[in-house]
Write an enzyme that holds these catalytic residues in place. Structure first.
Site, mmCIF file in Angstrom:
data_model
loop_
_atom_site.group_PDB
_atom_site.id
_atom_site.type_symbol
_atom_site.label_atom_id
_atom_site.label_comp_id
_atom_site.label_asym_id
_atom_site.label_seq_id
_atom_site.Cartn_x
_atom_site.Cartn_y
_atom_site.Cartn_z
ATOM 1 N N LYS A 52 0.838 -1.203 0.000
ATOM 2 C CA LYS A 52 0.000 0.000 0.000
ATOM 3 C C LYS A 52 0.875 1.256 0.000
ATOM 4 C CE LYS A 52 -3.776 -2.501 2.205
ATOM 5 N NZ LYS A 52 -4.451 -2.893 3.448
ATOM 6 N N GLN A 96 -4.725 -1.567 9.704
ATOM 7 C CA GLN A 96 -4.525 -2.897 9.116
ATOM 8 C C GLN A 96 -5.069 -3.969 10.074
ATOM 9 O OE1 GLN A 96 -3.260 -3.485 5.944
ATOM 10 N NE2 GLN A 96 -3.870 -5.587 6.320
ATOM 11 N N ASP A 119 -11.211 2.815 4.230
ATOM 12 C CA ASP A 119 -11.461 1.366 4.160
ATOM 13 C C ASP A 119 -12.962 1.064 4.204
ATOM 14 O OD1 ASP A 119 -9.468 -0.448 3.675
ATOM 15 O OD2 ASP A 119 -8.760 -0.526 5.744
#
Ligand code: NAD
Length: 285
Positions: A52, A96, A119
């Site tokens: 990422k 994450q 997200d």
């Protein structure tokens, strides 16, 4: 059979994002910023965060990774998120997953400001998705929809069977398909006779984490297969949840693993962060 090439499409998307980042910098003096919170030493999580970060660098984003030890406290993560929520240089915040067991994941995800929730895991954005309103949509299912769109596959009226019902893959995948007027079934670990369901599907979308879960006798001729799973096989290779060698002989389209849904997930993170940066820039102007 045709491959749905997520790698090629993700490269096209990166070129578009790069152009838009240059425009945003020139016109508004804004550089999109992404903050990533990585807890512990899980190699897969570290690899994803690394990918990422590299993608952010390629398109010209500012990015910062907050690495924290496995035994970190709830308060310490929450303080970092609050700092990122208040930081005007940060447009997107990504935590994450998974987080260690001592951490209350729900509280962490709810603390991220919805306008920086790139997200799409905050209940505010989940609610907007299920009611068909604009918001931030989880990157993996969003990437699947873009891939289908790229190949002119219209899901309207199609029987879609989603296998896997997690908050980050299966449930938002089903919501997106339903919003696009598909007929949607969701299967999971407690589904009785999975094959009975998948055999009826025009499109099977599987994100479970079980190697070779979907075999050729479980799909109908010409079905479209979206393999979201990422597993490490005994020989060290990355494989999905579909028995690719045999299923690919029977289906009309299929995503490879790697090179299918994975790159699309990262491309959608870039798109979501750019979207957040544009909204923030217009609010500041
Ligand atoms: P998860 O463990 O949170 O959820 C797994 C889901 O699969 C659950 O709903 C469970 O009920 C279901 N399931 C488990 N075994 C099953 C079985 N035998 N039959 C039917 N359903 C079963 O996992 P997750 O985070 O949703 O991830 C699922 C897979 O997708 C993993 O392989 C993960 O690596 C992959 N993934 C890929 C991407 C990507 O970018 N391609 C992104 C996220 C996750």
């Amino acid at each position: 059979m045709q491959l749905l090439d997520g790698r090629a499409l993700s490269q096209k998307i990166e070129i578009k994002v790069t152009t838009e980042v240059k425009k945003l910098k020139a016109q508004n003096g804004v550089t999109p910023g992404l903050a990533v919170i990585l807890v512990g030493n899980d190699p897969a999580s570290q690899a994803y965060v690394n990918m990422k970060k590299k993608a952010c660098d390629r398109v010209g984003f500012y990015s910062v990774t907050h690495e924290m030890p496995e035994d970190i406290s709830q308060d310490a993560i929450e303080n970092t998120i609050t700092m990122m929520n208040d930081n005007p240089n940060i447009d997107g915040i990504l935590v994450q997953l998974p987080l260690p067991s001592q951490i209350d994941e729900t509280r962490i995800l709810e603390l991220v400001t919805p306008s920086k929730d790139v997200d799409g895991f905050h209940p505010y954005n989940v609610g907007r998705l299920t009611t068909g309103l604009d918001g931030f949509v989880p990157c993996t299912p969003l990437g699947v929809m873009e891939l289908l769109n790229e190949y002119d596959i219209d899901v309207k009226g199609k029987n879609c069977v989603v296998v896997g019902a997690s908050n980050i893959v299966g449930k938002p995948m089903a919501a997106l398909l339903l919003n696009a007027d598909a007929t949607v079934e969701i299967c999971h670990i407690f589904t009785d006779d999975l094959k009975k369901h998948t055999l009826n599907a025009d499109i099977v979308l599987v994100g479970v984490g079980v190697i070779n879960l979907i075999k050729e006798d479980m799909i109908k001729d010409g079905a479209i297969i979206i393999d979201i799973g990422i597993n490490r096989a005994e020989n060290g290779k990355l494989v999905g949840d579909v028995d690719f060698a045999n299923v690919s002989k029977k289906c009309s389209y299929i995503t490879p693993v790697p090179g299918g849904v994975g790159p699309m997930t990262i491309a959608m993170l870039l798109k979501n962060t750019l979207k957040a940066a544009k909204i923030n820039a217009s609010e500041k102007a």
